[in-house]
Design a protein around this motif. Sequence first.
Motif, short mmCIF file in Angstrom:
data_model
loop_
_atom_site.label_atom_id
_atom_site.label_comp_id
_atom_site.label_asym_id
_atom_site.label_seq_id
_atom_site.Cartn_x
_atom_site.Cartn_y
_atom_site.Cartn_z
N GLY A 16 0.35 -0.59 5.14
CA GLY A 16 -0.53 -1.57 5.77
C GLY A 16 -1.98 -1.43 5.33
N GLU A 17 -2.21 -0.57 4.31
CA GLU A 17 -3.58 -0.41 3.82
C GLU A 17 -3.91 -1.52 2.84
OE1 GLU A 17 -3.75 4.47 3.76
OE2 GLU A 17 -2.94 3.41 2.04
N ILE A 18 -5.17 -1.88 2.82
CA ILE A 18 -5.62 -2.88 1.86
C ILE A 18 -5.89 -2.16 0.53
CG2 ILE A 18 -8.07 -2.69 2.48
CD1 ILE A 18 -8.34 -5.66 2.16
N ILE A 19 -5.45 -2.78 -0.58
CA ILE A 19 -5.73 -2.21 -1.91
C ILE A 19 -6.78 -3.10 -2.56
CG2 ILE A 19 -4.75 -1.45 -4.12
CD1 ILE A 19 -1.96 -1.65 -2.79
N VAL A 20 -7.87 -2.49 -2.96
CA VAL A 20 -8.96 -3.25 -3.58
C VAL A 20 -9.36 -2.57 -4.89
CG1 VAL A 20 -9.91 -4.21 -1.44
CG2 VAL A 20 -10.66 -1.95 -2.18
N ILE A 21 -10.02 -3.31 -5.76
CA ILE A 21 -10.46 -2.76 -7.04
C ILE A 21 -11.95 -3.05 -7.21
CG2 ILE A 21 -9.64 -4.84 -8.28
CD1 ILE A 21 -8.93 -2.93 -10.63
N ASP A 22 -12.71 -2.05 -7.63
CA ASP A 22 -14.15 -2.30 -7.77
C ASP A 22 -14.47 -2.82 -9.17
OD1 ASP A 22 -14.30 -0.15 -9.50
OD2 ASP A 22 -15.25 1.20 -8.05
N GLU A 23 -15.75 -3.07 -9.42
CA GLU A 23 -16.12 -3.70 -10.69
C GLU A 23 -15.88 -2.79 -11.90
OE1 GLU A 23 -19.38 -6.76 -8.82
OE2 GLU A 23 -19.80 -4.62 -8.99
N ASP A 24 -15.72 -1.47 -11.65
CA ASP A 24 -15.43 -0.53 -12.74
C ASP A 24 -13.92 -0.34 -12.93
OD1 ASP A 24 -18.17 -0.16 -12.97
OD2 ASP A 24 -18.15 1.45 -11.46
N GLY A 25 -13.14 -1.08 -12.19
CA GLY A 25 -11.69 -1.00 -12.35
C GLY A 25 -11.04 0.10 -11.55
N LYS A 26 -11.79 0.70 -10.63
CA LYS A 26 -11.21 1.79 -9.82
C LYS A 26 -10.58 1.19 -8.56
CE LYS A 26 -12.72 6.08 -7.57
NZ LYS A 26 -12.56 5.71 -6.18
N THR A 27 -9.33 1.57 -8.30
CA THR A 27 -8.69 1.03 -7.09
C THR A 27 -8.86 2.00 -5.91
OG1 THR A 27 -6.57 1.99 -7.73
CG2 THR A 27 -6.91 -0.31 -8.31
N SER A 28 -8.94 1.44 -4.72
CA SER A 28 -9.01 2.23 -3.49
C SER A 28 -8.12 1.56 -2.44
CB SER A 28 -10.42 2.27 -2.91
OG SER A 28 -11.39 2.42 -3.89
N CYS A 29 -7.65 2.39 -1.51
CA CYS A 29 -6.86 1.87 -0.38
C CYS A 29 -7.58 2.23 0.91
CB CYS A 29 -5.49 2.54 -0.32
SG CYS A 29 -4.54 2.31 -1.80
N TYR A 30 -7.60 1.31 1.82
CA TYR A 30 -8.24 1.58 3.12
C TYR A 30 -7.31 1.17 4.24
CZ TYR A 30 -12.62 1.89 0.49
OH TYR A 30 -13.60 2.26 -0.40
N SER A 31 -7.29 1.99 5.28
CA SER A 31 -6.47 1.62 6.44
C SER A 31 -7.33 0.76 7.38
CB SER A 31 -5.98 2.87 7.17
OG SER A 31 -7.03 3.39 7.93
N PRO A 32 -6.69 0.00 8.27
CA PRO A 32 -7.46 -0.88 9.16
C PRO A 32 -8.45 -0.12 10.03
CG PRO A 32 -5.14 -1.47 9.20
CD PRO A 32 -5.24 -0.19 8.43
#
Length: 235
Positions: free
Chosen positions: A210-226
């Motif tokens: 249920g974590e959101i997966i996002v990618i920053d402008e340098d191409g690094k992905t991160s996951c965050y929980s609500p």
Amino acid sequence: MFVRRIIRLSKVDSTNEYLKRGNFEFGTVVTAKEQTAGKGRLGRTWLSDDSDNLMMSVLLKSTGIQNVWKIGFLAAASVYKTLREFGIESKIKWPNDLMVSNKKITGILVETKINESLESVIVGIGINVNMMNFGDLELKATSMKKEKSKDFDCDNILFALLKNINYYINEYLMGYKSFLDICKSNSYLIGKKISIGGRIYSYMDINDLGEIIVIDEDGKTSCYSPSEISLEDIY
Ligand code: BTN
């Protein structure tokens, strides 16, 4: 059906608080015509006027703290399906707001209650049904009536919603998670950029936790929980 009892109140502070205070059995549903201290996520308030809107909470048995967010997704998918049955196409804004025409139509607040080591989950759902005036929130909120230019019967919506929650609970107990697929494939964030902690990310997906997966402008992905973040600006 998971529903054991429906308590209908004309006025209460918050249907979530009502369930927290009492000693109710799992499957108790509480509805209110009016909330004097309706609660939203992140300490916000949930406002509704004297038009007929759906404000309800349901007490469910917890299957572990790590699954609490899944219950929120389950509720979001249930509302999504219900709105659809009433002719309204919505998008699910992670973690569990329902949006129509870029405006919020439903909010969901999931809370836990620990009582004599018995852990339960309270799922509070507020659907803007017949509300027409949102004051300062006019550009941010909508209702079923606003979208369809007709009145809706809150009881019909309540029963359809309970049927859908029941459907996804049964699925969940059998190990399926189609509610998560509904949240993923109807995500409001698809194709959008999000600001988190002042940084800009592109939305990618929601993982099975249920974590959101996002990618920053340098191409690094991160996951965050609500519980870790709240979404700031969305473009
Ligand atoms: C949010 O959008 O931040 C969540 C709003 C949840 C509102 C519902 S209305 C019924 C239940 N009782 C409450 O006090 N809050 C939830």
